[in-house]
Write a protein that holds these residues in place. Structure first.
Motif, PDB file in Angstrom:
ATOM      1  N   SER A   1      -5.266  13.201   2.374  1.00  0.00           N
ATOM      2  CA  SER A   1      -4.213  12.198   2.530  1.00  0.00           C
ATOM      3  C   SER A   1      -4.883  10.838   2.577  1.00  0.00           C
ATOM      4  CB  SER A   1      -3.415  12.444   3.815  1.00  0.00           C
ATOM      5  OG  SER A   1      -2.484  11.395   4.033  1.00  0.00           O
ATOM      6  N   GLY A   2      -4.283   9.852   1.889  1.00  0.00           N
ATOM      7  CA  GLY A   2      -4.927   8.545   1.840  1.00  0.00           C
ATOM      8  C   GLY A   2      -3.934   7.423   1.649  1.00  0.00           C
ATOM      9  N   LEU A   3      -4.476   6.223   1.661  1.00  0.00           N
ATOM     10  CA  LEU A   3      -3.708   4.999   1.504  1.00  0.00           C
ATOM     11  C   LEU A   3      -4.363   4.181   0.403  1.00  0.00           C
ATOM     12  CD1 LEU A   3      -1.297   3.517   2.792  1.00  0.00           C
ATOM     13  CD2 LEU A   3      -2.924   2.328   4.254  1.00  0.00           C
ATOM     14  N   ARG A   4      -3.531   3.727  -0.561  1.00  0.00           N
ATOM     15  CA  ARG A   4      -4.069   2.982  -1.699  1.00  0.00           C
ATOM     16  C   ARG A   4      -3.645   1.525  -1.625  1.00  0.00           C
ATOM     17  NH1 ARG A   4      -3.557   5.511  -7.458  1.00  0.00           N
ATOM     18  NH2 ARG A   4      -5.207   6.723  -6.493  1.00  0.00           N
ATOM     19  N   PHE A   5      -4.629   0.631  -1.774  1.00  0.00           N
ATOM     20  CA  PHE A   5      -4.405  -0.802  -1.871  1.00  0.00           C
ATOM     21  C   PHE A   5      -4.828  -1.229  -3.271  1.00  0.00           C
ATOM     22  CE2 PHE A   5      -5.548   0.371   2.394  1.00  0.00           C
ATOM     23  CZ  PHE A   5      -4.670  -0.305   3.210  1.00  0.00           C
ATOM     24  N   SER A   6      -3.872  -1.394  -4.184  1.00  0.00           N
ATOM     25  CA  SER A   6      -4.177  -1.779  -5.546  1.00  0.00           C
ATOM     26  C   SER A   6      -5.191  -0.799  -6.131  1.00  0.00           C
ATOM     27  CB  SER A   6      -4.691  -3.221  -5.587  1.00  0.00           C
ATOM     28  OG  SER A   6      -4.906  -3.640  -6.907  1.00  0.00           O
ATOM     29  N   ALA A   7      -6.381  -1.266  -6.522  1.00  0.00           N
ATOM     30  CA  ALA A   7      -7.381  -0.389  -7.127  1.00  0.00           C
ATOM     31  C   ALA A   7      -8.257   0.310  -6.093  1.00  0.00           C
ATOM     32  CB  ALA A   7      -8.270  -1.186  -8.082  1.00  0.00           C
ATOM     33  N   PHE A   8      -8.140  -0.069  -4.810  1.00  0.00           N
ATOM     34  CA  PHE A   8      -8.967   0.522  -3.759  1.00  0.00           C
ATOM     35  C   PHE A   8      -8.138   1.518  -2.964  1.00  0.00           C
ATOM     36  CE2 PHE A   8     -10.363   0.521   0.695  1.00  0.00           C
ATOM     37  CZ  PHE A   8     -11.662   0.976   0.540  1.00  0.00           C
ATOM     38  N   SER A   9      -8.745   2.647  -2.598  1.00  0.00           N
ATOM     39  CA  SER A   9      -8.051   3.638  -1.770  1.00  0.00           C
ATOM     40  C   SER A   9      -9.024   4.226  -0.761  1.00  0.00           C
ATOM     41  CB  SER A   9      -7.450   4.760  -2.627  1.00  0.00           C
ATOM     42  OG  SER A   9      -8.469   5.472  -3.302  1.00  0.00           O
TER      43      SER A   9
ATOM     44  N   PRO B   1       0.833  -1.213   0.000  1.00  0.00           N
ATOM     45  CA  PRO B   1       0.000   0.000   0.000  1.00  0.00           C
ATOM     46  C   PRO B   1       0.864   1.259   0.000  1.00  0.00           C
ATOM     47  CG  PRO B   1      -0.839  -1.597   1.569  1.00  0.00           C
ATOM     48  CD  PRO B   1       0.471  -2.135   1.083  1.00  0.00           C
ATOM     49  N   ARG B   2       0.385   2.291  -0.695  1.00  0.00           N
ATOM     50  CA  ARG B   2       1.161   3.523  -0.842  1.00  0.00           C
ATOM     51  C   ARG B   2       0.364   4.711  -0.330  1.00  0.00           C
ATOM     52  NH1 ARG B   2       3.359   3.975  -6.874  1.00  0.00           N
ATOM     53  NH2 ARG B   2       4.442   5.719  -5.902  1.00  0.00           N
ATOM     54  N   TRP B   3       1.040   5.595   0.400  1.00  0.00           N
ATOM     55  CA  TRP B   3       0.427   6.845   0.831  1.00  0.00           C
ATOM     56  C   TRP B   3       0.411   7.828  -0.328  1.00  0.00           C
ATOM     57  CZ3 TRP B   3      -2.261   7.732   5.094  1.00  0.00           C
ATOM     58  CH2 TRP B   3      -2.069   6.921   6.207  1.00  0.00           C
ATOM     59  N   HIS B   4      -0.611   8.655  -0.346  1.00  0.00           N
ATOM     60  CA  HIS B   4      -0.640   9.731  -1.324  1.00  0.00           C
ATOM     61  C   HIS B   4      -1.295  10.955  -0.697  1.00  0.00           C
ATOM     62  CE1 HIS B   4      -4.533   7.671  -1.915  1.00  0.00           C
ATOM     63  NE2 HIS B   4      -5.002   8.849  -2.275  1.00  0.00           N
ATOM     64  N   PHE B   5      -0.859  12.121  -1.136  1.00  0.00           N
ATOM     65  CA  PHE B   5      -1.389  13.398  -0.667  1.00  0.00           C
ATOM     66  C   PHE B   5      -1.841  14.204  -1.873  1.00  0.00           C
ATOM     67  CE2 PHE B   5       1.631  11.995   2.488  1.00  0.00           C
ATOM     68  CZ  PHE B   5       1.036  12.289   3.696  1.00  0.00           C
TER      69      PHE B   5
END
Length: 325
Positions: free
Chosen positions: A192-200, A166-170
């Motif tokens: 700010s969020g966290l992405r799991f593959s196609a779900f975030s 999972p990757r953080w994104h802002f």
């Protein structure tokens, strides 16, 4: 030796040579594939399609690529989490695809390019372990798919592609809003969020400038300050989210002797349709359109007379930038 005997022997040798050449050509035709090659993001130092075709042809001893072939080999190169990654998929009819993932920790793509060429050559002909002369390019007949030669690694079993951790994104966006305040308004949203593959999952804070409305000689204005939780689904560059907001609507009137500052609770649910371009890499341009319905509708009054109420549906159009860590 009699002259006619030499002629007969020469004819026999010519026929055998022609048959051998025809058989080799037929075997090469049976190994023809269609190549689909793509480089995504910051991978310009990796081999282009022509270099990959030449490297594979050098290993096999012949050109195995044809646009009309029934078997397709899809090669995709991209950079994820500062790691070079190549996914090689073999697609043949309705059969499950054979997938092989290659990775390289270095910044230089030369090592990964060589591994890609070997992987594609082995997918076409499991005996293609290195450059060979044309006369030794192909066996008399391709081996059965279920049996791997002893001197070559067995093809990997079908497996689904695995996304990285999972990757953080802002993201920071400027927006224009309509329906949530007495008049059109502008604002900022920081998420700010966290992405799991196609779900975030995105947590977002939004602050609007006051939107105003003239009532006789007075001006009524209100501004929105909310936090939102947005579960989203990403499909390519498109993003769809459920919007859940909670916060306050702050209102006041100017030009009235008995004006009061009021604070109303704000709860709303809705949906967001967004565009994230590009879908890979660290930076992206994001645009979105929100449509939300307030669960608690506020009403502003002047001299006990209602002058404005929250609309049943409000909208917001945003444009901003996103960075992935």
């Amino acid at each position: 030796m009699r002259p006619h005997s030499c002629v007969v022997r020469f004819a026999i040798l010519f026929v055998i040579s022609a048959l051998g050449s025809s058989r080799a050509q037929a075997t090469e035709d049976s190994l023809k594939v269609r190549l689909v090659y793509s480089r995504v993001g910051d991978t310009r130092d990796c081999s282009d399609e022509e270099v990959l075709r030449s490297a594979v042809g050098a290993r096999l001893g012949f050109d195995p690529f044809a646009s009309s072939a029934s078997t397709t080999i899809d090669v995709r190169v991209e950079r994820r989490n500062r790691q070079l990654m190549s996914v090689v998929r073999v697609l043949e009819g309705s059969q499950p695809p054979l997938v092989r993932t290659l990775t390289s920790e270095g910044k230089d793509c030369a090592e990964l390019s060589e591994a890609m060429a070997l992987a594609v050559a082995l997918a076409i002909d499991p005996l293609a372990t290195g450059p060979r002369p044309r006369s030794l390019a192909v066996p008399a007949s391709p081996p059965p798919p279920s049996v791997a030669p002893k001197d070559a690694p067995a093809p990997p079993p079908p497996r689904p592609e695995v996304e990285p951790n999972p990757r953080w994104h802002f993201q920071l966006s400027a927006l224009g809003a309509l329906g949530s305040e007495p008049g059109p308004s502008a604002g900022l949203a920081l998420g700010s969020g966290l992405r799991f593959s196609a779900f975030s999952l995105l947590l977002e804070a939004r602050a609007d400038l006051p939107g105003s409305l003239l009532v006789d000689s007075a001006r009524v204005e209100a501004s929105l300050l909310v936090a939102g939780l947005l579960p989203c689904l990403q499909v390519g560059v498109f993003r769809g989210c459920v919007v859940m907001q909670a916060g306050v609507l702050r209102a006041q009137a100017q030009g009235l002797n008995d004006a009061k500052r009021l604070v109303f609770p704000h709860l709303a649910v809705g949906a967001r349709l967004g565009l994230e371009w590009p879908a890979v890499g660290r930076w992206a341009l994001v645009t979105s359109l929100d449509v939300a319905a307030p669960l608690i509708r506020a009403t502003l009054k002047v001299s006990e007379a209602p002058v404005w109420s929250s609309l049943p549906v409000s909208g917001a159009l945003a444009v901003g930038a996103l960075i992935r860590l």
